[in-house]
Design a protein around this motif. Structure first.
Motif, PDB file in Angstrom:
ATOM      1  N   PRO A 174       0.818  -1.223   0.000  1.00 20.22           N
ATOM      2  CA  PRO A 174       0.000   0.000   0.000  1.00 20.22           C
ATOM      3  C   PRO A 174       0.850   1.271   0.000  1.00 20.22           C
ATOM      4  O   PRO A 174       0.486   2.261  -0.626  1.00 20.22           O
ATOM      5  N   ARG A 175       1.982   1.232   0.672  1.00 20.59           N
ATOM      6  CA  ARG A 175       2.860   2.403   0.707  1.00 20.59           C
ATOM      7  C   ARG A 175       3.411   2.713  -0.686  1.00 20.59           C
ATOM      8  O   ARG A 175       3.491   3.870  -1.095  1.00 20.59           O
ATOM      9  N   ALA A 176       3.773   1.654  -1.427  1.00 18.24           N
ATOM     10  CA  ALA A 176       4.294   1.866  -2.778  1.00 18.24           C
ATOM     11  C   ALA A 176       3.215   2.438  -3.690  1.00 18.24           C
ATOM     12  O   ALA A 176       3.468   3.376  -4.461  1.00 18.24           O
ATOM     13  N   VAL A 177       2.004   1.912  -3.606  1.00 22.57           N
ATOM     14  CA  VAL A 177       0.904   2.411  -4.438  1.00 22.57           C
ATOM     15  C   VAL A 177       0.597   3.869  -4.094  1.00 22.57           C
ATOM     16  O   VAL A 177       0.399   4.703  -4.986  1.00 22.57           O
ATOM     17  N   ALA A 178       0.586   4.190  -2.801  1.00 21.97           N
ATOM     18  CA  ALA A 178       0.348   5.580  -2.393  1.00 21.97           C
ATOM     19  C   ALA A 178       1.440   6.495  -2.941  1.00 21.97           C
ATOM     20  O   ALA A 178       1.158   7.604  -3.407  1.00 21.97           O
ATOM     21  N   GLY A 179       2.679   6.024  -2.918  1.00 20.41           N
ATOM     22  CA  GLY A 179       3.779   6.814  -3.469  1.00 20.41           C
ATOM     23  C   GLY A 179       3.626   7.049  -4.958  1.00 20.41           C
ATOM     24  O   GLY A 179       3.879   8.152  -5.458  1.00 20.41           O
ATOM     25  N   TRP A 180       3.194   6.018  -5.691  1.00 19.74           N
ATOM     26  CA  TRP A 180       2.989   6.177  -7.134  1.00 19.74           C
ATOM     27  C   TRP A 180       1.882   7.174  -7.426  1.00 19.74           C
ATOM     28  O   TRP A 180       1.954   7.945  -8.367  1.00 19.74           O
ATOM     29  N   ILE A 181       0.830   7.147  -6.620  1.00 15.52           N
ATOM     30  CA  ILE A 181      -0.301   8.052  -6.845  1.00 15.52           C
ATOM     31  C   ILE A 181       0.086   9.492  -6.509  1.00 15.52           C
ATOM     32  O   ILE A 181      -0.286  10.425  -7.216  1.00 15.52           O
ATOM     33  N   ALA A 195       9.222   3.466 -15.923  1.00 11.86           N
ATOM     34  CA  ALA A 195       8.301   2.741 -16.821  1.00 11.86           C
ATOM     35  C   ALA A 195       7.646   1.565 -16.097  1.00 11.86           C
ATOM     36  O   ALA A 195       6.440   1.324 -16.255  1.00 11.86           O
ATOM     37  N   SER A 196       8.419   0.844 -15.279  1.00  5.78           N
ATOM     38  CA  SER A 196       7.835  -0.304 -14.563  1.00  5.78           C
ATOM     39  C   SER A 196       6.828   0.155 -13.508  1.00  5.78           C
ATOM     40  O   SER A 196       5.793  -0.478 -13.303  1.00  5.78           O
ATOM     41  N   GLU A 197       7.109   1.292 -12.834  1.00  2.62           N
ATOM     42  CA  GLU A 197       6.158   1.814 -11.850  1.00  2.62           C
ATOM     43  C   GLU A 197       4.865   2.263 -12.517  1.00  2.62           C
ATOM     44  O   GLU A 197       3.782   2.050 -11.985  1.00  2.62           O
ATOM     45  N   GLN A 198       4.983   2.865 -13.702  1.00  4.64           N
ATOM     46  CA  GLN A 198       3.779   3.270 -14.429  1.00  4.64           C
ATOM     47  C   GLN A 198       2.940   2.058 -14.821  1.00  4.64           C
ATOM     48  O   GLN A 198       1.711   2.087 -14.706  1.00  4.64           O
ATOM     49  N   LEU A 199       3.608   0.991 -15.260  1.00  2.47           N
ATOM     50  CA  LEU A 199       2.879  -0.224 -15.624  1.00  2.47           C
ATOM     51  C   LEU A 199       2.195  -0.847 -14.407  1.00  2.47           C
ATOM     52  O   LEU A 199       1.048  -1.282 -14.480  1.00  2.47           O
ATOM     53  N   GLN A 200       2.913  -0.891 -13.287  1.00  3.29           N
ATOM     54  CA  GLN A 200       2.333  -1.455 -12.075  1.00  3.29           C
ATOM     55  C   GLN A 200       1.153  -0.626 -11.588  1.00  3.29           C
ATOM     56  O   GLN A 200       0.136  -1.168 -11.164  1.00  3.29           O
ATOM     57  N   HIS A 222      -8.458  12.092  -8.893  1.00  2.00           N
ATOM     58  CA  HIS A 222      -8.745  13.244  -8.034  1.00  2.00           C
ATOM     59  C   HIS A 222      -7.466  13.832  -7.436  1.00  2.00           C
ATOM     60  O   HIS A 222      -7.318  15.051  -7.352  1.00  2.00           O
ATOM     61  N   VAL A 223      -6.559  12.979  -7.034  1.00  5.79           N
ATOM     62  CA  VAL A 223      -5.298  13.460  -6.451  1.00  5.79           C
ATOM     63  C   VAL A 223      -4.492  14.226  -7.494  1.00  5.79           C
ATOM     64  O   VAL A 223      -3.963  15.306  -7.224  1.00  5.79           O
ATOM     65  N   ARG A 224      -4.419  13.684  -8.709  1.00  2.82           N
ATOM     66  CA  ARG A 224      -3.660  14.354  -9.769  1.00  2.82           C
ATOM     67  C   ARG A 224      -4.286  15.700 -10.146  1.00  2.82           C
ATOM     68  O   ARG A 224      -3.587  16.681 -10.381  1.00  2.82           O
ATOM     69  N   SER A 225      -5.615  15.748 -10.218  1.00  2.60           N
ATOM     70  CA  SER A 225      -6.249  17.021 -10.584  1.00  2.60           C
ATOM     71  C   SER A 225      -6.073  18.054  -9.464  1.00  2.60           C
ATOM     72  O   SER A 225      -5.874  19.239  -9.736  1.00  2.60           O
TER      73      SER A 225
END
Length: 197
Positions: free
Chosen positions: A71-78, A87-92, A109-112
């Protein structure tokens, strides 16, 4: 030499295999419990046949799957800017978003909101709040309710170039000085340390 010679023969268990597969994927691996479940559905075979079928599933080699991201990795990517992801993080992240529609909506929503913050587009905040309320994301609904309580100040903070960062920095430094002296410092000593620092 004899492997698979009886595989194409019909079995009384065939009609109930989809139910067993579903329950197996849900985590129920108890043969007795599964047999008890399919008997009311019309199964007239023996418990041993169910047990043998599940035994084959237990002993067959499982496919090797990759470990899901934390979950920490996904939160970091978001939370990171999309251009900084490898590229691998974007695919994941795309794979996670495809499997979980809530995370897909959350990342949008976070990106906007981040774009609104970086480009100082506070006038877009009411539209963003409406978009958040349309999705079923309770944690963001809580954030939206908090923003609604002081919406004018938030819009000003997202629009105007001024902020209170310098003042907050001084307050933080004074608190640190007070903590260093274990709360025993009087006003005169604190004043001297602040002015000399």
């Amino acid at each position: 030499m004899f492997t698979g010679q009886w595989q194409n023969r019909p079995s009384v268990l065939d009609d109930y295999k989809p139910h067993l597969e579903d329950r197996w994927s849900e985590g129920c691996t108890n043969a007795w419990k599964l047999w008890k479940e399919i008997v009311p559905l019309g199964y007239q075979g023996s418990y041993q046949r169910v047990r043998a079928y599940l035994h084959d599933k237990r002993t067959s080699p499982r496919p090797v799957t990759t470990r899901p991201p934390s979950p920490r990795a996904v939160a970091g990517w978001i939370l990171r800017h999309p251009d900084t992801l490898t590229a691998s993080e974007q695919l994941q992240l795309k794979a996670v978003q495809m499997h979980c529609l809530e995370l897909d909506a959350l990342s949008r929503h976070v990106r906007s909101f981040a774009a609104m913050l970086i480009k100082r587009q506070g006038e877009r905040l009411p539209d963003w709040l409406d978009a958040v309320r349309q999705d079923d994301l309770p944690s963001l609904h809580t954030l939206a309710a908090g923003i609604d309580r002081d919406q004018d100040a938030v819009i000003a903070g997202l629009t105007l170039p001024w902020n209170s960062g310098v003042v907050e920095g001084h307050v933080n430094r004074i608190k640190m000085l007070k903590r260093q002296m274990f709360g025993r410092a009087g006003f005169a000593l604190l004043r001297k340390r602040v002015l000399l620092a």
